[in-house]
Write a protein that holds these residues in place. Structure first.
Motif, PDB file in Angstrom:
ATOM      1  N   MET A 128       8.163  -0.472   9.405  1.00 25.28           N
ATOM      2  CA  MET A 128       9.057  -2.169   9.424  1.00 25.28           C
ATOM      3  C   MET A 128      10.169  -1.998   7.948  1.00 25.28           C
ATOM      4  O   MET A 128      10.397  -1.169   7.070  1.00 25.28           O
ATOM      5  CB  MET A 128       8.670  -3.196   8.197  1.00 25.28           C
ATOM      6  CG  MET A 128       7.344  -3.489   9.818  1.00 25.28           C
ATOM      7  SD  MET A 128       7.649  -2.925  11.554  1.00 25.28           S
ATOM      8  CE  MET A 128       7.953  -4.709  12.243  1.00 25.28           C
ATOM      9  N   GLY A 129      11.649  -2.392   7.847  1.00 28.71           N
ATOM     10  CA  GLY A 129      12.117  -2.684   6.544  1.00 28.71           C
ATOM     11  C   GLY A 129      11.803  -2.907   5.629  1.00 28.71           C
ATOM     12  O   GLY A 129      12.087  -2.457   4.830  1.00 28.71           O
ATOM     13  N   ASN A 130      10.718  -3.381   5.203  1.00 27.74           N
ATOM     14  CA  ASN A 130       9.349  -3.829   3.780  1.00 27.74           C
ATOM     15  C   ASN A 130       8.847  -2.444   3.300  1.00 27.74           C
ATOM     16  O   ASN A 130       8.420  -2.561   2.714  1.00 27.74           O
ATOM     17  CB  ASN A 130       9.314  -4.670   3.720  1.00 27.74           C
ATOM     18  CG  ASN A 130       8.051  -5.475   4.920  1.00 27.74           C
ATOM     19  OD1 ASN A 130       7.869  -4.540   5.763  1.00 27.74           O
ATOM     20  ND2 ASN A 130       7.719  -6.462   4.389  1.00 27.74           N
ATOM     21  N   ASP A 131       8.312  -1.998   4.201  1.00 29.32           N
ATOM     22  CA  ASP A 131       7.362  -1.301   4.113  1.00 29.32           C
ATOM     23  C   ASP A 131       7.516   0.025   2.962  1.00 29.32           C
ATOM     24  O   ASP A 131       9.199   0.814   3.000  1.00 29.32           O
ATOM     25  CB  ASP A 131       7.178   0.071   5.537  1.00 29.32           C
ATOM     26  CG  ASP A 131       6.196  -0.978   6.084  1.00 29.32           C
ATOM     27  OD1 ASP A 131       5.619  -2.303   5.783  1.00 29.32           O
ATOM     28  OD2 ASP A 131       5.990  -1.054   7.799  1.00 29.32           O
ATOM     29  N   ASP A 132       7.071   0.317   2.118  1.00 29.04           N
ATOM     30  CA  ASP A 132       7.465   1.559   1.148  1.00 29.04           C
ATOM     31  C   ASP A 132       6.744   2.823   0.614  1.00 29.04           C
ATOM     32  O   ASP A 132       7.027   3.713   0.304  1.00 29.04           O
ATOM     33  CB  ASP A 132       8.102   0.930  -0.055  1.00 29.04           C
ATOM     34  CG  ASP A 132       6.792   0.313  -0.228  1.00 29.04           C
ATOM     35  OD1 ASP A 132       5.163   0.266   0.309  1.00 29.04           O
ATOM     36  OD2 ASP A 132       5.989  -0.150  -1.688  1.00 29.04           O
ATOM     37  N   PHE A 133       6.245   2.858   1.724  1.00 32.34           N
ATOM     38  CA  PHE A 133       5.094   4.405   1.640  1.00 32.34           C
ATOM     39  C   PHE A 133       5.814   5.852   2.062  1.00 32.34           C
ATOM     40  O   PHE A 133       7.010   5.267   3.213  1.00 32.34           O
ATOM     41  CB  PHE A 133       4.264   4.735   3.109  1.00 32.34           C
ATOM     42  CG  PHE A 133       4.062   3.486   4.471  1.00 32.34           C
ATOM     43  CD1 PHE A 133       3.840   1.983   4.783  1.00 32.34           C
ATOM     44  CD2 PHE A 133       4.866   4.576   5.264  1.00 32.34           C
ATOM     45  CE1 PHE A 133       4.124   1.501   5.579  1.00 32.34           C
ATOM     46  CE2 PHE A 133       5.401   3.542   6.224  1.00 32.34           C
ATOM     47  CZ  PHE A 133       4.765   2.242   6.895  1.00 32.34           C
ATOM     48  N   ASP A 134       5.133   6.158   1.353  1.00 33.12           N
ATOM     49  CA  ASP A 134       6.174   7.465   1.916  1.00 33.12           C
ATOM     50  C   ASP A 134       5.269   8.788   1.966  1.00 33.12           C
ATOM     51  O   ASP A 134       4.811   8.787   3.085  1.00 33.12           O
ATOM     52  CB  ASP A 134       6.644   8.486   0.084  1.00 33.12           C
ATOM     53  CG  ASP A 134       5.339   8.494  -0.509  1.00 33.12           C
ATOM     54  OD1 ASP A 134       4.363   8.766  -0.302  1.00 33.12           O
ATOM     55  OD2 ASP A 134       5.511   8.514  -1.851  1.00 33.12           O
ATOM     56  N   LEU A 135       6.220  10.026   2.506  1.00 34.50           N
ATOM     57  CA  LEU A 135       5.818  11.614   3.005  1.00 34.50           C
ATOM     58  C   LEU A 135       4.696  11.695   2.290  1.00 34.50           C
ATOM     59  O   LEU A 135       4.345  12.323   3.441  1.00 34.50           O
ATOM     60  CB  LEU A 135       6.748  12.009   2.571  1.00 34.50           C
ATOM     61  CG  LEU A 135       6.598  14.083   3.672  1.00 34.50           C
ATOM     62  CD1 LEU A 135       8.283  14.269   3.767  1.00 34.50           C
ATOM     63  CD2 LEU A 135       6.003  14.226   2.879  1.00 34.50           C
ATOM     64  N   ASP A 136       4.126  11.672   1.157  1.00 36.32           N
ATOM     65  CA  ASP A 136       2.474  11.571   1.474  1.00 36.32           C
ATOM     66  C   ASP A 136       1.666  10.960   1.801  1.00 36.32           C
ATOM     67  O   ASP A 136       0.625  11.315   2.379  1.00 36.32           O
ATOM     68  CB  ASP A 136       2.835  11.883  -0.606  1.00 36.32           C
ATOM     69  CG  ASP A 136       3.691  13.175  -1.095  1.00 36.32           C
ATOM     70  OD1 ASP A 136       4.285  13.957  -0.533  1.00 36.32           O
ATOM     71  OD2 ASP A 136       3.683  13.327  -2.169  1.00 36.32           O
TER      72      ASP A 136
END
Length: 259
Positions: free
Chosen positions: A112-120
């Motif tokens: 979603m637009g507010n999700d900030d999880f990254d590749l790791d």
């Protein structure tokens, strides 16, 4: 590489997950294409978060970049005759061998637009169920690169320095939608359960040689669960260990959903 438990947010932020445990596919091409189809459905908001366990008939899976090798078509014909049909995939990396006894595990979910999880964190969400299964089998796996291996990456799972799992990831930008979905995310892992890692690497190297590329990989840097367990645990009929590991991955995945 230490564990960052932030990856659990990837599980928690979905309203529900569906786990698909498929039988061995009749068509390798269709099985590989299915992940792309699921990704598109998730990115468009037509499907919720989905995990998938699957296997395919024996084949060699290559990237679109590798189809540009000078003798690619000739290599495909020769490998087909040797029982290793060549299938082209959308994700990056290098050529990999697949066959029954190598489990593919995919997670596909909306970002979603507010999700900030990254590749790791995405790779940890993918690999932790597998890592925990290996622990249940008394095998201690660590994340990290495996120098000399095909499709190498920081999120291989290695046991005693030998690669047992390789990973890949693909992102699809979502069309405009009312659900606020920004992207669809696909992360894939292949786990060698009942596999001959030396033979698999041999056929990868054969592809590069025959296709006119000088890339080669070390056949001694990968292994499988079967080769690491005592013979008393692997003496059952072919395929039984793979079925058991499928069940364990399902169990560990569902346990992580409850965290």
């Amino acid at each position: 590489m230490g564990l960052n438990n932030d990856f659990l947010d990837i599980y928690r932020k979905q309203s529900r997950w569906r786990l698909i445990n498929e039988p061995i596919a009749a068509s390798s091409h269709a099985a590989l294409k299915r992940d792309s189809e699921l990704l598109k459905e998730v990115a468009c908001g037509k499907r919720g978060a989905t995990a998938r366990l699957w296997e395919v008939p024996q084949c060699l899976v290559v990237t679109r970049k590798e189809t540009r090798f000078p003798f690619f078509e000739q290599a495909c014909m020769e490998l087909q005759e040797q029982g290793w049909p060549v299938i082209v995939r959308d994700s990056g990396g290098t050529s990999v061998p697949l066959h029954p006894g190598i489990i593919n595990f995919s997670i596909i979910f909306p970002k979603m637009g507010n999700d900030d999880f990254d590749l790791d964190e995405i790779y940890m969400a993918l690999c932790e169920p597998i890592k925990r299964v290996l622990q249940r089998l008394n095998l201690s796996a660590e994340y990290g690169e495996t120098p000399g291996s095909y499709c190498d990456g920081r999120y291989n799972l290695n046991i005693g320095g030998l690669k047992i799992t390789g990973t890949a990831q693909k992102i699809m930008v979502s069309p405009t939608n009312k659900k606020g979905i920004k992207q669809g995310v696909l992360a894939q892992a292949m786990l060698m359960v009942e596999a001959d890692a030396v033979a698999g690497t041999y056929w990868v190297n054969q592809f590069y040689t025959r296709a006119g590329n000088n890339r080669q990989f070390d056949p001694l840097v990968a292994t499988s669960i079967k080769h690491l367990l005592p013979q008393t645990q692997t003496a059952e009929a072919v395929g039984l260990l793979t079925t058991q590991v499928r069940t364990l991955i399902s169990e560990e995945f569902n346990l992580l959903l409850c965290n």
